[in-house]
Design a protein around this motif. Structure first.
Motif, PDB file in Angstrom:
ATOM      1  N   THR A 256      46.634  25.048  27.868  1.00 34.76           N
ATOM      2  CA  THR A 256      47.420  24.376  28.907  1.00 34.76           C
ATOM      3  C   THR A 256      47.957  23.040  28.393  1.00 34.76           C
ATOM      4  O   THR A 256      49.139  22.710  28.580  1.00 34.76           O
ATOM      5  CB  THR A 256      46.543  24.097  30.150  1.00 34.76           C
TER       6      THR A 256
ATOM      7  N   ALA B 259      42.794  32.996  28.368  1.00 35.14           N
ATOM      8  CA  ALA B 259      41.817  32.549  27.374  1.00 35.14           C
ATOM      9  C   ALA B 259      40.398  32.832  27.861  1.00 35.14           C
ATOM     10  O   ALA B 259      40.128  32.751  29.059  1.00 35.14           O
ATOM     11  CB  ALA B 259      41.999  31.063  27.094  1.00 35.14           C
ATOM     12  N   PRO B 260      39.476  33.170  26.938  1.00 33.09           N
ATOM     13  CA  PRO B 260      38.146  33.617  27.355  1.00 33.09           C
ATOM     14  C   PRO B 260      37.244  32.503  27.877  1.00 33.09           C
ATOM     15  O   PRO B 260      36.295  32.780  28.604  1.00 33.09           O
ATOM     16  CB  PRO B 260      37.559  34.237  26.087  1.00 33.09           C
ATOM     17  N   ASP B 261      37.480  31.231  27.483  1.00 31.25           N
ATOM     18  CA  ASP B 261      36.574  30.182  27.948  1.00 31.25           C
ATOM     19  C   ASP B 261      37.355  28.991  28.481  1.00 31.25           C
ATOM     20  O   ASP B 261      38.580  28.902  28.329  1.00 31.25           O
ATOM     21  CB  ASP B 261      35.652  29.734  26.806  1.00 31.25           C
ATOM     22  N   VAL B 262      36.629  28.071  29.116  1.00 32.57           N
ATOM     23  CA  VAL B 262      37.271  26.910  29.729  1.00 32.57           C
ATOM     24  C   VAL B 262      37.978  26.066  28.674  1.00 32.57           C
ATOM     25  O   VAL B 262      39.122  25.638  28.861  1.00 32.57           O
ATOM     26  CB  VAL B 262      36.240  26.054  30.497  1.00 32.57           C
TER      27      VAL B 262
ATOM     28  N   TYR C 181      51.457  29.519  28.963  1.00 32.57           N
ATOM     29  CA  TYR C 181      50.572  29.480  30.130  1.00 32.57           C
ATOM     30  C   TYR C 181      49.896  30.830  30.348  1.00 32.57           C
ATOM     31  O   TYR C 181      48.781  30.921  30.865  1.00 32.57           O
ATOM     32  CB  TYR C 181      51.340  29.049  31.381  1.00 32.57           C
TER      33      TYR C 181
ATOM     34  N   LYS D   5      45.408  41.398  30.699  1.00 35.39           N
ATOM     35  CA  LYS D   5      45.253  42.724  31.315  1.00 35.39           C
ATOM     36  C   LYS D   5      46.576  43.484  31.246  1.00 35.39           C
ATOM     37  O   LYS D   5      47.623  42.926  31.352  1.00 35.39           O
ATOM     38  CB  LYS D   5      44.830  42.566  32.782  1.00 35.39           C
TER      39      LYS D   5
ATOM     40  N   ALA E 143      47.035  30.660  28.243  1.00 37.87           N
ATOM     41  CA  ALA E 143      46.045  29.762  28.851  1.00 37.87           C
ATOM     42  C   ALA E 143      45.247  30.487  29.920  1.00 37.87           C
ATOM     43  O   ALA E 143      44.024  30.380  29.984  1.00 37.87           O
ATOM     44  CB  ALA E 143      46.755  28.554  29.450  1.00 37.87           C
ATOM     45  N   MET E 144      45.949  31.244  30.763  1.00 43.83           N
ATOM     46  CA  MET E 144      45.256  31.926  31.858  1.00 43.83           C
ATOM     47  C   MET E 144      44.305  32.992  31.336  1.00 43.83           C
ATOM     48  O   MET E 144      43.265  33.250  31.929  1.00 43.83           O
ATOM     49  CB  MET E 144      46.282  32.549  32.808  1.00 43.83           C
TER      50      MET E 144
ATOM     51  N   LYS F  82      41.218  27.653  27.665  1.00 44.33           N
ATOM     52  CA  LYS F  82      42.199  27.546  28.750  1.00 44.33           C
ATOM     53  C   LYS F  82      42.823  26.156  28.769  1.00 44.33           C
ATOM     54  O   LYS F  82      44.052  25.992  28.885  1.00 44.33           O
ATOM     55  CB  LYS F  82      41.514  27.804  30.089  1.00 44.33           C
ATOM     56  N   LEU F  83      41.947  25.129  28.665  1.00 43.97           N
ATOM     57  CA  LEU F  83      42.449  23.758  28.758  1.00 43.97           C
ATOM     58  C   LEU F  83      43.289  23.389  27.539  1.00 43.97           C
ATOM     59  O   LEU F  83      44.336  22.760  27.658  1.00 43.97           O
ATOM     60  CB  LEU F  83      41.285  22.785  28.924  1.00 43.97           C
TER      61      LEU F  83
END
Lengths: 365, 471
Positions: free
Chosen positions: A307, A297-300, A291, A365, A294-295, A303-304
């Protein structure tokens, strides 16, 4: 975008679990393997072969940039549906234990439902990224996904393969939620799903009986409750440190399928509470890293995808352990990475490859 | 994008909660449920263990073996010592018949599978005694057990003897019994026998306690209306409760009596009167304090004795019947022995137990005796008053058949009416009154008057025990 090394934490967790699984598959299956195939290493050898294949697939996808998958979305959905239909046709689909779930030639067989798990995640991730905020509406947003899910689930249910159906249903709901579907829609869908599951359970008397047996396995210890009781005995015999690796008694034909659905019971028996807790903690660590990827990840789409993959594995793990500890109804659900699974292991490791690739672009980060 | 992150975080939190509850459940399972599971008789592993292990010995309180494993022609055999007197208590352990009695309750200990501590397990392995079960030392006295069993002369019934200060079970007899050594050969006959010798009547038999229950009614009355001690009660020989008539026994003429006489001759009329003067709820609470309606706290399974609460018991009539131990009250012999022991123990709670200690093959002893309770069921003052009345019952009341010369015996008789024929004969008491060493409850099924039938059995057991410990 610059490519960095993948998340080694995920990589090593998975490798440890796969190696651990190999040992446990050998330990739990050797008796049956010798009895049925005259070769104690029967399952072990196959698990080894599939995991090597899985490792290669994982390395491949780790280096295959994940957004390129989007190009093949339509093809993937088409192949997925085709396989799901083909497996239902007698002569093409292989029937094992009253269920037509396997397709393929010789030793190279796969379960289309395994493909469908990954296929649905890819389809939903592409679709949700395209839709953007439009997912907030019902007819233009959520409904098309639900229709595709409905078709896929119906096909899998026809095999029948109840656990895969439930798994795909829940994963779809998770992705729709993360993708931004309205809370009211989510609650509505959840309720519908629940009612549907209930109806399915009641429609076949054997299902209901088997489903309810987990509540009180002792009510019918020699029939419906048998498997679960044997599983509890296995876990119970383990105690804190277990009876020692290879020393399980329950694998001697007391437990059904000790190398797949009930491998966690054997772990609990041979390695005790410590062994079982080790596995749970490894998985917890894995989903945290999953996760986290996932958080970040650079694009939608990334991320999906991350996840979906993480949720799918977490769900399979939770359901498997819940079954063997008599917390939910008995259903055939392998333990990811660890259970003897043939092609499903390879597919799971491909998913990890994709997750690792996403982690190479994650902006932590 | 931020919303997406937030949603993923939420999913992660949900999964984390699920994982953590899984670990918690597993911990609970290992710590709590596991032990019951291991000992369950469905567990086939135990029968496997049975073949490998020398099953431990069951000893009586004086170290005499009641059940031990020996060899006969190279095969393992269980040898029982005590004949029919110990059958329903000790039980059996057989692959075909299953397990019963002490052999069942302490199966885990006898097979040595209850041992959890890994260090001990390792030591046993090194010392080569891992193939040996633990020994169980009971509180039972084999001589007393046999004496008591013989006193029944084959009649149906049960006897329980306790040490009042500790709750140690000195004898636990169910008659007719069976010989565990031959239970397999006799199985066909035993299982069909109408007298049901396989059942342990002392722990599982539920009987109406009849007038023996008046001890509890008295405890309630003296606690909440202490003035009744100085009152006189009139009885015309019967009492009307909401239209129904309940009669006295045959011991009393109509007339006016004090509490002592009413208790000595067990007047139903008077006890319904004094019972009705106490608030219903208070009276039920008193019965519950003595152990009715409570879940079993002993180390062997004991059926629950019941004092039904409203709405199970209907109106005034059933409540009135309860005061004299009839109606719907049901009690095990163990429960009534506990009632006697509580009075003997200055009103302090007594919990019966049967396992004194478990001795592992390494010689380590685990004491199983529970701590003596300090819970006051009735005040010591009330207990003292009841004791005095019980002494008079044996001196010059319905219980004279239990009298022993030179020893002050306290007791209460009961003749419990039941739908199966003649009344069940009860005697509940303890001795010596000033310093009680033994409390007993005796029930003889369908034997008629409590004093004349159950009294002599109690006398026999009490005098045997007292002469043994003073010798």
């Amino acid at each position: 975008m610059s490519r960095r090394p993948p998340d080694f934490a995920i990589l090593f967790t998975v490798l440890i679990l796969v190696c651990f699984g190999m040992i446990m598959v050998f330990s739990s299956s050797s008796v049956r393997a010798y009895y049925f195939y005259n070769d104690s290493f029967y399952f072990f050898k196959r698990q080894l072969a599939w995991s090597i294949l899985g490792f290669i697939a994982m390395i491949f996808f780790m280096n295959y940039d994940y957004w390129k998958i989007k190009k093949y979305e339509k093809l993937i959905v088409f192949v997925m549906l085709l396989l799901l239909v083909l497996v239902l046709i007698p002569g093409i689909g292989k029937k094992v234990n009253e269920a037509r779930r396997w397709i393929g030639i010789g030793a190279l067989t796969i379960q289309p439902s395994e493909i469908a798990k990954l296929g649905m995640i890819i389809y939903l991730s592409c679709g949700l990224e395209r839709k953007g905020v439009k997912v907030q509406s019902f007819f233009g947003g959520v409904l098309p996904f639900l229709l595709v899910m409905g078709v896929v689930c119906a096909l899998i249910l026809k095999e029948p393969h109840l656990s895969a159906t439930v798994l795909i249903g829940i994963t779809t709901l998770i992705l729709l939620f993360v993708g931004g579907a309205k809370m009211t829609h989510m609650i509505g869908m959840g309720a519908c799903g629940f009612v549907l599951a209930l109806m399915l359970a009641i429609s076949k008397p054997y299902r209901l009986k088997r489903l309810l047996s987990f509540l009180d396995p002792w009510a019918n210890p020699s029939e419906e409750g048998y498997h679960i009781i044997q599983s509890l005995y296995a876990l119970g015999s383990g105690g804190l440190i277990g009876v020692g690796i290879g020393q399980s008694r329950q694998k001697f034909f007391y437990l059904p399928e000790p190398q797949t659905d009930f491998i966690f019971s054997v772990i609990g028996e041979e390695l005790g509470f410590i062994g079982a807790a080790f596995v749970i903690i490894m998985f917890m660590f894995f989903i945290w890293r999953g996760y986290r990827t996932a958080m970040a990840a650079p694009d939608v789409f990334g991320k999906l995808m991350a996840t979906g993959i993480t949720s799918l594995i977490a769900l399979q793990f939770l359901i498997n352990v819940a079954v063997v500890t008599a917390s939910v109804p008995v259903t055939g659900m392998p333990l990811p990475f660890i259970s003897y699974g043939g092609s499903s292991l390879t597919i799971t490791m491909s998913q990890i490859g994709i997750l690792l690739n996403i982690s190479r672009y994650a902006e932590v980060k | 994008m931020d919303k997406l992150k937030r949603n993923i975080k939420l999913i992660f939190v949900v999964f984390s909660v699920l994982f953590i509850s899984l670990i918690l459940y597993l911990t609970y399972f290992t710590a709590v449920e596991r032990e019951q599971l291991i000992k369950s008789s469905y567990n086939r592993r135990l029968w496997e263990q049975e073949e490998k292990v020398m099953r431990g010995t069951i000893y009586d309180s004086k170290g005499r073996p009641l059940a031990e494993t020996g060899f006969e022609g190279g095969t393992k055999r269980r040898i029982y010592n005590g004949g029919k007197a110990i059958g329903p208590l000790i039980g059996y352990s057989d692959r075909v018949l299953g397990r019963a009695g002490i052999e069942n309750v302490f199966n885990g200990e006898l097979l040595g599978v209850s041992e959890q501590d890994p260090v001990t397990l390792l030591r046993q392995k090194i010392l080569g005694v891992s193939e040996q079960g633990s020994d169980v030392y009971l509180t039972i006295d084999l001589d007393l057990q046999k004496t008591a069993y013989d006193l029944f002369q084959g009649r149906k019934g049960a006897l329980v003897a306790l040490e009042p200060q500790t709750g140690r079970i000195l004898a636990l007899v169910s008659s007719p019994g069976y010989d565990p050594s031959t239970v397999k050969q006799d199985w066909e006959k035993l299982s069909k026998d109408e007298n049901k010798p396989l059942i342990n009547r002392a722990t599982q038999g539920l009987y109406p306690p009849g007038s023996a229950f008046k001890i509890i009614t008295l405890a309630g009355a003296l606690t909440y209306n202490p003035e009744i001690e100085y009152e006189k009660f009139y009885t015309p020989g019967y009492i009307k409760v909401s239209g129904s008539i309940i009669r006295d026994g045959q011991h009393l003429w109509p007339g006016e009596y004090d509490l002592n006489t009413a208790f000595r001759y067990s007047s139903n009329t008077v006890f319904i009167q004094i019972g009705q003067r106490v608030e219903r709820e208070k009276m039920i609470e008193m019965a519950e304090a003595f152990g009715f309606n409570a879940s079993n706290k002993s180390d062997i399974p004991i059926a629950k004795s019941t004092f039904p609460r409203p709405p199970v018991i209907g109106g005034d009539v059933e409540m009135a019947e309860s005061f004299i131990g009839q109606g719907r009250i049901l009690s095990t012999p163990v429960q009534m022995a506990q009632v006697a022991a509580i009075i003997a123990n200055d009103g302090k709670m007594v919990t019966p137990y049967i396992a004194q200690k478990i001795v592992s093959p390494l010689g380590t002893e685990i004491s199983k005796a529970p701590k003596a309770s300090t819970t006051q069921v009735v005040s010591s003052e009330v207990a003292r008053k009841i004791k005095a009345l019980m002494v008079d019952v044996v001196k010059s009341g319905t219980g004279t058949a239990a009298a022993i010369s030179g020893i002050e015996v306290a007791g209460k008789t009961g003749s419990a009416e039941n739908p199966h024929g003649q009344a069940h004969a009860w005697f509940v008491g303890f001795a010596p009154a000033e310093n009680p060493k033994i409390a007993v409850a005796v029930v003889v099924e369908n034997a008629g008057s409590g004093g004349s039938v159950a009294g002599p059995i109690a006398r026999g057991v009490i005098s045997k025990y007292l002469s043994d410990i003073t010798r």
